[in-house]
Write an enzyme that holds these catalytic residues in place. Sequence first.
Site, mmCIF file in Angstrom:
data_model
loop_
_atom_site.group_PDB
_atom_site.id
_atom_site.type_symbol
_atom_site.label_atom_id
_atom_site.label_comp_id
_atom_site.label_asym_id
_atom_site.label_seq_id
_atom_site.Cartn_x
_atom_site.Cartn_y
_atom_site.Cartn_z
ATOM 1 N N GLY A 1 -9.081 -42.689 -40.959
ATOM 2 C CA GLY A 1 -8.140 -43.354 -40.066
ATOM 3 C C GLY A 1 -8.571 -44.752 -39.679
ATOM 4 N N ASP B 1 -4.364 -38.897 -32.697
ATOM 5 C CA ASP B 1 -4.616 -37.477 -32.455
ATOM 6 C C ASP B 1 -5.987 -37.141 -33.037
ATOM 7 O OD1 ASP B 1 -4.502 -34.765 -32.023
ATOM 8 O OD2 ASP B 1 -3.027 -34.363 -33.591
ATOM 9 N N GLN C 1 -16.517 -30.799 -41.941
ATOM 10 C CA GLN C 1 -16.638 -29.966 -40.758
ATOM 11 C C GLN C 1 -16.392 -28.499 -41.106
ATOM 12 O OE1 GLN C 1 -13.685 -32.068 -38.507
ATOM 13 N NE2 GLN C 1 -12.379 -32.064 -40.307
ATOM 14 N N PRO D 1 -16.890 -37.128 -37.407
ATOM 15 C CA PRO D 1 -15.898 -37.988 -38.050
ATOM 16 C C PRO D 1 -14.984 -38.718 -37.076
ATOM 17 C CG PRO D 1 -16.002 -35.840 -39.132
ATOM 18 C CD PRO D 1 -16.827 -35.736 -37.879
ATOM 19 N N ASP E 1 -12.856 -35.075 -30.773
ATOM 20 C CA ASP E 1 -13.689 -35.749 -29.776
ATOM 21 C C ASP E 1 -14.608 -36.762 -30.449
ATOM 22 O OD1 ASP E 1 -13.225 -34.470 -27.025
ATOM 23 O OD2 ASP E 1 -13.286 -32.753 -28.378
#
Length: 285
Positions: free
Chosen positions: A143, A160, A35, A167, A163
């Site tokens: 994750g 956490d 990103q 990823p 949106d």
Amino acid sequence: MSTDTSDWIREPLHADYGQGLKVEEVFYDSKTEHQRLRVFRNNTFGRILTLDDVVQTTEGDNFIYHEMLTHVPILAHGAAKRVLIIGGGDGGMAREVLKHQSVEHVTMVEIDAGVVEFSKEHLPTLSQGAFDDPRLNLVINDGALFMKETTDRFDVIIVDSTDPIGPGEVLFTDTFYGHAKRALTPGGILVTQNGVPFMQGDELTNTMRAFQALFADATCYMATIPTYAGGPMAFGWGTDSDARHVTLETLQTRFQAAKLTPDYYTPEVHQGAFALPGYVLKLMP
């Protein structure tokens, strides 16, 4: 090295609505494998972190988000020793979890090592030394993959995530939530970032549908974070315990024992956050 600019950015998260933020000074601008990361200064909110031009956190208002995703489940649980954070590369979530001296071990799983490194350098006020706490185990991994493969068990799991685009998308699936449920200890609590329901209603509905299939108690609670455009943000809540209904007196006792000095969270706010407005109730399956 910093670059002065008077530019504005507009968030691209929603097709026909978005906030604009004036960029006073750019501190970091780089595209990683996953990103584009940017840190810039805004006169109202201080330093702001964006991923692909979507606001993730700010020096000015991050305390609301981080306090509500940590203190609510930890104080509701009452005996959390092991906490898992999925995401949270800026260190703010770890900062708040580690304020609980009763928490013995925190595992934090972040997909992008670049987020951690530049947050240490450019947003040190968010982590406030959390990455140096010996109770923190930082894992650089996907994750969803970690959750699928882990054999560890946790009293509280905090998702956490960004949106559900790019990823972060895999962190909003039924499969992911099922793996999270398996990784909880008996009576454990799962909380998730579920966006702004006025703008992202499907996101909350889909998560709640999955939670209701998995947990005896599945709902959400809310808080308003100024830089998350579109109204109050929803946080998913899933557990097989009755922790949501702990009395105010018990919350106050636990809060005082924890010796916390938050800027947003109070036991009263904790209880009130579960009182949902009508338009959110209509989004619940």
